[in-house]
Design an enzyme around this catalytic site. Structure first.
Site, PDB file in Angstrom:
ATOM      1  N   ILE A 114       0.823  -1.199   0.000  1.00 47.44           N
ATOM      2  CA  ILE A 114       0.000   0.000   0.000  1.00 47.44           C
ATOM      3  C   ILE A 114       0.861   1.254   0.000  1.00 47.44           C
ATOM      4  O   ILE A 114       0.529   2.259  -0.618  1.00 47.44           O
ATOM      5  CB  ILE A 114      -0.961  -0.011   1.212  1.00 47.44           C
ATOM      6  N   GLU A 115       1.996   1.194   0.685  1.00 50.08           N
ATOM      7  CA  GLU A 115       2.879   2.356   0.752  1.00 50.08           C
ATOM      8  C   GLU A 115       3.520   2.683  -0.595  1.00 50.08           C
ATOM      9  O   GLU A 115       3.551   3.830  -1.013  1.00 50.08           O
ATOM     10  CB  GLU A 115       3.986   2.117   1.793  1.00 50.08           C
ATOM     11  N   SER A 116       4.041   1.655  -1.272  1.00 49.42           N
ATOM     12  CA  SER A 116       4.893   1.927  -2.440  1.00 49.42           C
ATOM     13  C   SER A 116       4.544   1.145  -3.691  1.00 49.42           C
ATOM     14  O   SER A 116       5.118   1.417  -4.751  1.00 49.42           O
ATOM     15  CB  SER A 116       6.343   1.590  -2.077  1.00 49.42           C
TER      16      SER A 116
END
Length: 453
Positions: A76-78
């Site tokens: 989800i972050e990257s």
């Protein structure tokens, strides 16, 4: 947990399937629908990248005693991109901002950005997540703190007197980004565990080729290192994404590089004289210097400097700019490719979303549904009477962003303090201090402060 709202359904899961808490509720289902619909192309792309990095991540998480399903936080972050960069300047697989990265032992400077290194960044993320979990004893709160900062989460827990994430969301404790962050991770995990069920193509684990960390001296060009390793420069950069420039930094004397064949690499490097290990120099542009004058000084073409520094227009260089000066010439074809390369497209203007008024709707109900204020709806829709809206009416849900800057100058009045001014403009005390370079909380009457809503 018993403290969760009664409307939420706790999924019947097997411990072998998930090692993070899984809750299925309206917010989680909304993100599952998004990933199956408009977001499908993004999620599929992330799944395709995952096999390179997730085996290493799982191994490290398991060794640290952390849930292996935390790999979906990185997703989800990257989107599993080592070079991912957010608007807040967070970088790498785990999206560390500079201060947090340095706090957890990552080197970040002109030469190196270890946030891009998959293994080093994963080690740092394990440190950070372990600390957050010890602090809150709850993974949802730990994730919220990873996203919005532990200070904010702790203040909201104290203010609302609860440590239940979903209750805090209902009370409006967090920004919408944090509200969505936790259900997004849960949704990504549910799909990632059974991608075919949700219409996605699954990919087998395909970790990066086995490599070894070896010592190399300082100030060696990456192209030289790649030749010694028997691989292309592009492949060398893929294995060593932390290096930002064309060469290893001048310090420390020993630099760790990742190569597939350590013995052959060190033998090849030992044969190269020190004078030939660096294939470029640096030049800091001074007042009155042009690219032509600099090129003449080093006996190379303007085009070579353009390609090395990705400069499309040779007439636009700023004083103080650090240029890379290659020792060799580039081909005319490389210069043409640079000139033809697309410029960054301008960001699209945000589209205005609408809500069509239904029977039984009122302004307060609509505002609550979209986490807005009634006053905002009144302003954006030029409503003279908040009680008079009709079925079928279309209401704007947010106003388009203004092109003009939102910076203002505030003159300090008698009785003012930083907390009062911060509350007035919807910012934090630390923001005010940062914008105005204040070392202390002391301000004086008549002082002009730069503020931004």
């Amino acid at each position: 947990k018993e403290s969760l709202a009664s409307k939420q359904l706790i999924a019947e899961t097997n411990d072998l399937e998930y090692d993070i808490p899984i809750v299925i509720n309206q917010d989680v289902n909304r993100w599952i629908r998004y990933f199956k619909g408009p977001g499908k192309k993004y999620y599929q792309r992330w799944l395709k990248r995952a096999p390179q990095f997730t085996p290493m991540m799982k191994q490290k998480l398991k060794a640290a005693g952390l849930p292996q399903d935390l790999i979906y936080l990185s997703m989800i972050e990257s989107g599993y991109s080592t070079h991912a960069r957010s608007k807040a300047a967070a970088v790498g697989l785990w999206q560390f901002i500079s201060s947090t990265g340095k706090e957890h032992g990552l080197r970040i400077d002109w030469w190196v950005d270890e946030r891009r290194d998959p293994e080093l960044a994963t080690d740092a993320a394990i440190q950070f997540l372990s600390r957050l979990y010890r602090q809150y004893d709850d993974w949802y709160l730990a994730w919220a703190a990873y996203n919005g900062g532990p200070g904010r989460v702790s203040r909201r827990i104290k203010k609302y007197g609860t440590k239940d994430f979903w209750t805090l969301v209902k009370k409006g404790a967090f920004p919408s980004e944090t509200d969505n962050y936790v259900p997004k991770i849960i949704a990504a995990t549910i799909i990632g565990k059974n991608p075919k069920k949700y219409g996605f193509t699954a990919y087998p684990e395909n970790p990066l080729p086995e490599t070894h960390l070896v010592n190399a001296g300082p100030s060696i060009s990456l192209d030289v290192l790649a030749k010694c390793a028997g691989i292309s420069e592009k492949e060398f950069k893929r294995l060593n994404p932390k290096f930002k420039q064309w060469a290893l930094p001048p310090s420390p004397k020993k630099q760790k590089v990742r190569v597939p064949n350590p013995e052959a690499f060190q033998k090849a490097l030992a044969k190269i004289p020190k004078a030939k290990r660096l294939t470029y120099r640096q030049h800091k542009v001074k007042k009155g210097e042009s690219l032509g004058r600099i090129a003449s000084k080093y006996g190379i073409s303007v085009g070579s400097i353009q390609v090395a520094n990705k400069i499309r227009n040779p007439n636009r260089i700023g004083v103080g700019t650090v240029l890379i000066i290659p020792t060799g010439e580039v081909s005319p074809q490389q210069l043409q490719e640079l000139k033809k390369s697309k410029k960054k497209s301008k960001p699209k203007k945000p589209k205005i979303k609408y809500h069509t008024v239904k029977k039984g709707d009122n302004l307060q109900k609509i505002a609550k549904r979209y986490r807005l204020k009634s006053s905002e709806l009144i302003k954006w829709n030029n409503l003279k009477n908040a009680d008079k809206i009709y079925v079928g009416q279309k209401l704007k849900l947010f106003a388009p962003k203004k092109s003009a800057s939102s910076w203002k100058t505030y003159k300090v009045k008698k009785g003012d303090n930083l907390a009062r001014i911060a509350k007035k403009y919807g910012c934090s005390i630390s923001d005010l201090k940062k914008w105005n370079k204040l070392k202390k909380d002391t301000i004086y009457v008549g002082q002009k402060l730069k503020v931004k809503k």
